[in-house]
Motif scaffolding. Structure first.
Motif, PDB file in Angstrom:
ATOM      1  N   LEU A   1       6.930   7.543  -8.292  1.00 30.77           N
ATOM      2  CA  LEU A   1       8.065   6.672  -7.980  1.00 30.77           C
ATOM      3  C   LEU A   1       7.617   5.213  -8.047  1.00 30.77           C
ATOM      4  O   LEU A   1       7.464   4.539  -7.017  1.00 30.77           O
ATOM      5  CB  LEU A   1       8.611   6.992  -6.580  1.00 30.77           C
ATOM      6  CG  LEU A   1       9.171   8.401  -6.368  1.00 30.77           C
ATOM      7  CD1 LEU A   1       9.453   8.653  -4.886  1.00 30.77           C
ATOM      8  CD2 LEU A   1      10.440   8.603  -7.210  1.00 30.77           C
ATOM      9  N   PRO A   2       7.394   4.684  -9.231  1.00 26.38           N
ATOM     10  CA  PRO A   2       6.933   3.298  -9.339  1.00 26.38           C
ATOM     11  C   PRO A   2       8.045   2.313  -8.995  1.00 26.38           C
ATOM     12  O   PRO A   2       9.229   2.577  -9.188  1.00 26.38           O
ATOM     13  CB  PRO A   2       6.542   3.174 -10.814  1.00 26.38           C
ATOM     14  CG  PRO A   2       7.408   4.176 -11.502  1.00 26.38           C
ATOM     15  CD  PRO A   2       7.557   5.325 -10.550  1.00 26.38           C
ATOM     16  N   GLY A   3       7.628   1.183  -8.439  1.00 28.06           N
ATOM     17  CA  GLY A   3       8.561   0.083  -8.192  1.00 28.06           C
ATOM     18  C   GLY A   3       9.566   0.322  -7.081  1.00 28.06           C
ATOM     19  O   GLY A   3      10.639  -0.292  -7.082  1.00 28.06           O
TER      20      GLY A   3
ATOM     21  N   ALA B   1      18.140  17.572   5.258  1.00 26.54           N
ATOM     22  CA  ALA B   1      17.665  16.764   4.140  1.00 26.54           C
ATOM     23  C   ALA B   1      16.617  17.557   3.373  1.00 26.54           C
ATOM     24  O   ALA B   1      15.802  18.264   3.965  1.00 26.54           O
ATOM     25  CB  ALA B   1      17.078  15.456   4.658  1.00 26.54           C
ATOM     26  N   SER B   2      16.627  17.446   2.061  1.00 23.25           N
ATOM     27  CA  SER B   2      15.640  18.144   1.233  1.00 23.25           C
ATOM     28  C   SER B   2      14.388  17.289   1.104  1.00 23.25           C
ATOM     29  O   SER B   2      14.462  16.103   0.759  1.00 23.25           O
ATOM     30  CB  SER B   2      16.215  18.423  -0.162  1.00 23.25           C
ATOM     31  OG  SER B   2      17.346  19.259  -0.068  1.00 23.25           O
ATOM     32  N   VAL B   3      13.247  17.886   1.399  1.00 31.83           N
ATOM     33  CA  VAL B   3      11.993  17.161   1.246  1.00 31.83           C
ATOM     34  C   VAL B   3      11.615  17.136  -0.230  1.00 31.83           C
ATOM     35  O   VAL B   3      11.809  18.115  -0.955  1.00 31.83           O
ATOM     36  CB  VAL B   3      10.876  17.804   2.098  1.00 31.83           C
ATOM     37  CG1 VAL B   3      10.526  19.201   1.615  1.00 31.83           C
ATOM     38  CG2 VAL B   3       9.637  16.912   2.140  1.00 31.83           C
ATOM     39  N   ARG B   4      11.132  16.003  -0.695  1.00 31.85           N
ATOM     40  CA  ARG B   4      10.730  15.864  -2.100  1.00 31.85           C
ATOM     41  C   ARG B   4       9.213  16.056  -2.191  1.00 31.85           C
ATOM     42  O   ARG B   4       8.448  15.285  -1.602  1.00 31.85           O
ATOM     43  CB  ARG B   4      11.115  14.497  -2.655  1.00 31.85           C
ATOM     44  CG  ARG B   4      10.573  14.262  -4.054  1.00 31.85           C
ATOM     45  CD  ARG B   4      11.104  13.004  -4.679  1.00 31.85           C
ATOM     46  NE  ARG B   4      12.520  13.131  -5.041  1.00 31.85           N
ATOM     47  CZ  ARG B   4      13.091  12.429  -6.027  1.00 31.85           C
ATOM     48  NH1 ARG B   4      12.385  11.583  -6.741  1.00 31.85           N
ATOM     49  NH2 ARG B   4      14.374  12.573  -6.272  1.00 31.85           N
ATOM     50  N   PRO B   5       8.756  17.060  -2.920  1.00 29.22           N
ATOM     51  CA  PRO B   5       7.310  17.264  -3.051  1.00 29.22           C
ATOM     52  C   PRO B   5       6.664  16.151  -3.861  1.00 29.22           C
ATOM     53  O   PRO B   5       7.300  15.486  -4.682  1.00 29.22           O
ATOM     54  CB  PRO B   5       7.199  18.611  -3.778  1.00 29.22           C
ATOM     55  CG  PRO B   5       8.566  19.218  -3.709  1.00 29.22           C
ATOM     56  CD  PRO B   5       9.531  18.084  -3.624  1.00 29.22           C
ATOM     57  N   SER B   6       5.376  15.980  -3.631  1.00 34.39           N
ATOM     58  CA  SER B   6       4.599  15.047  -4.444  1.00 34.39           C
ATOM     59  C   SER B   6       4.369  15.661  -5.817  1.00 34.39           C
ATOM     60  O   SER B   6       4.748  16.803  -6.091  1.00 34.39           O
ATOM     61  CB  SER B   6       3.256  14.768  -3.771  1.00 34.39           C
ATOM     62  OG  SER B   6       2.429  15.930  -3.839  1.00 34.39           O
TER      63      SER B   6
ATOM     64  N   ALA C   1       4.118   5.454  -5.774  1.00 34.82           N
ATOM     65  CA  ALA C   1       4.003   5.426  -7.233  1.00 34.82           C
ATOM     66  C   ALA C   1       3.016   6.477  -7.729  1.00 34.82           C
ATOM     67  O   ALA C   1       3.318   7.239  -8.658  1.00 34.82           O
ATOM     68  CB  ALA C   1       3.572   4.038  -7.691  1.00 34.82           C
ATOM     69  N   SER C   2       1.847   6.550  -7.104  1.00 32.30           N
ATOM     70  CA  SER C   2       0.802   7.440  -7.615  1.00 32.30           C
ATOM     71  C   SER C   2       0.996   8.889  -7.178  1.00 32.30           C
ATOM     72  O   SER C   2       0.800   9.813  -7.981  1.00 32.30           O
ATOM     73  CB  SER C   2      -0.576   6.945  -7.168  1.00 32.30           C
ATOM     74  OG  SER C   2      -0.673   6.944  -5.756  1.00 32.30           O
ATOM     75  N   ALA C   3       1.393   9.105  -5.923  1.00 37.06           N
ATOM     76  CA  ALA C   3       1.495  10.484  -5.412  1.00 37.06           C
ATOM     77  C   ALA C   3       2.833  11.133  -5.730  1.00 37.06           C
ATOM     78  O   ALA C   3       2.930  12.358  -5.835  1.00 37.06           O
ATOM     79  CB  ALA C   3       1.259  10.504  -3.898  1.00 37.06           C
TER      80      ALA C   3
ATOM     81  N   ASP D   1       0.832  -1.199   0.000  1.00 43.40           N
ATOM     82  CA  ASP D   1       0.000   0.000   0.000  1.00 43.40           C
ATOM     83  C   ASP D   1       0.868   1.250   0.000  1.00 43.40           C
ATOM     84  O   ASP D   1       0.578   2.231  -0.701  1.00 43.40           O
ATOM     85  CB  ASP D   1      -0.921   0.002   1.218  1.00 43.40           C
ATOM     86  CG  ASP D   1      -1.945  -1.123   1.168  1.00 43.40           C
ATOM     87  OD1 ASP D   1      -2.283  -1.541   0.050  1.00 43.40           O
ATOM     88  OD2 ASP D   1      -2.382  -1.571   2.237  1.00 43.40           O
ATOM     89  N   LEU D   2       1.932   1.244   0.810  1.00 48.62           N
ATOM     90  CA  LEU D   2       2.846   2.384   0.840  1.00 48.62           C
ATOM     91  C   LEU D   2       3.545   2.535  -0.513  1.00 48.62           C
ATOM     92  O   LEU D   2       3.703   3.652  -1.024  1.00 48.62           O
ATOM     93  CB  LEU D   2       3.874   2.197   1.959  1.00 48.62           C
ATOM     94  CG  LEU D   2       4.945   3.275   2.111  1.00 48.62           C
ATOM     95  CD1 LEU D   2       4.321   4.652   2.281  1.00 48.62           C
ATOM     96  CD2 LEU D   2       5.855   2.947   3.289  1.00 48.62           C
TER      97      LEU D   2
END
Length: 347
Positions: A19-21, A80-85, A14-16, A8-9
């Motif tokens: 980042l698939p796989g 650390a740099s936060v990665r936006p959705s 992947a969707s938000a 689920d995570l």
């Protein structure tokens, strides 16, 4: 999180986040979050994934903490740099899962006391944080936490110490920690009467928004380089002297370093280079504030006898370390404060 919930995570990533796989490796850190190292793409890209375990109402505070991290980064604090959705969000809630994603930062936590170069790096960085947050809007109001901190319930502390002494003393077969607990609790009980005089000796001190948990466990180093400050807390004003004293006179430094006073002053000196406007009173009082924090806490030994934690052996050692640091700080407080006063006035 249940390992069965990992798909689920992965689906949320992947969707938000596009980042698939992602391949997730759970990390043995985190108290209110479950944390992962995520390998994405061909495995050559590594990210840090923080899965929040709290309620919906907690997510606002988590968002505030992310914002504090970003604000510090703007002011040249290594974070650390936060990665936006894909929608630009830094904290995402989707399908009952709340998560943030961060760029992976190399480095390790120093667990046996900072060396002189690391002390200076930690002091310099804390000075930048306090300078960056000095005019934070959340720091303009009163600190409810400070009012409570300045009025510790000493009778309750003593009653708890007596209760723990009774439990340890009545055991039919005492182990090594029982004997250590009997000694250290008796020593702590014998100095509780000193707390009011230590509090009375505090000058008026500065409160502002802080990192919130600036300690060795939240600092990553590569050699002598501080690569990242982790786990900022939401903005909540408290004593500048508390955060400075807590890191300068970390129990590992006080107990393990023969020259612990010089080590603490070394860190404070570096702090003053990036926060030169801090009042001298805050600097001089920082060891006393750190001492008071230690003296008014029975954390570790309290859990041992009343509600053992999952890693209770670590908590046992934590209690012994902090108690030894409190004893040494109390005995050397006059010398420490003289050294801090000299540093404050010769910045």
């Amino acid at each position: 999180m249940d390992p069965k919930a990992q798909p689920d995570l992965t689906a949320v990533l992947a969707s938000a986040y596009g980042l698939p796989g992602a391949v997730l490796e759970r990390l043995p850190v985190g108290q209110v979050t479950v944390n992962y190292r995520a390998h994405v793409g061909n495995g050559d890209q590594v990210l840090f994934v923080k899965h929040y375990q709290g309620s919906e109402s907690d997510l606002g505070a988590e968002q505030d903490a992310v914002d504090q991290t970003q604000l510090a980064g703007i002011h040249q604090v290594p974070v650390a740099s936060v990665r936006p959705s894909v929608n630009g969000d830094t904290v995402v809630r989707q399908d009952g899962i709340a998560v943030s994603v961060w760029e992976w930062v190399p480095g390790t936590v120093v667990e046996d006391g900072l060396n002189p170069a690391q002390q200076r790096a930690a002091g310099t960085t804390l000075g930048r944080i306090h300078t960056a947050f000095a005019d934070h809007p959340a720091g303009s109001g009163p600190s409810a936490k400070l009012e409570k901190w300045l009025r510790p319930d000493i009778d309750k502390l003593e009653a708890t110490a007596v209760k723990l002494l009774g439990i340890a003393g009545e055991r039919a077969q005492r182990d090594a920690f029982d004997e250590q607990a009997l000694r250290t609790l008796a020593e702590r009980r014998a100095v509780l009467h000193r707390i009011p005089e230590l509090l009375d000796g505090l000058p008026p001190l500065t409160t502002q928004v802080l990192h919130g948990d600036y300690s060795a466990v939240n600092l990553l180093f590569q050699g002598d380089e501080l690569t990242a400050v982790l786990d900022f807390l939401p903005p909540d004003p408290f004593l500048v002297a508390y955060e400075l004293g807590r890191i300068a006179f970390d129990p590992r430094t006080v107990v393990l370093d023969e020259n612990w006073i010089a080590a603490g002053v070394n860190l404070v000196g570096a702090y003053l280079e990036t926060n030169p406007l801090v009042p001298a009173a805050d600097v001089t009082a920082c060891a006393r504030v750190a001492l008071l924090q230690l003296m008014t806490s029975l954390y570790g030994v309290k859990q041992h006898y009343l509600k053992p934690g999952l890693l209770q052996e670590d908590l046992d050692q934590f209690w012994l370390l902090r108690h030894a640091a409190a004893q040494r700080l109390l005995a050397g407080l006059g010398e420490v404060e003289s050294a801090l006063a000299r540093a404050a006035h010769h910045r």
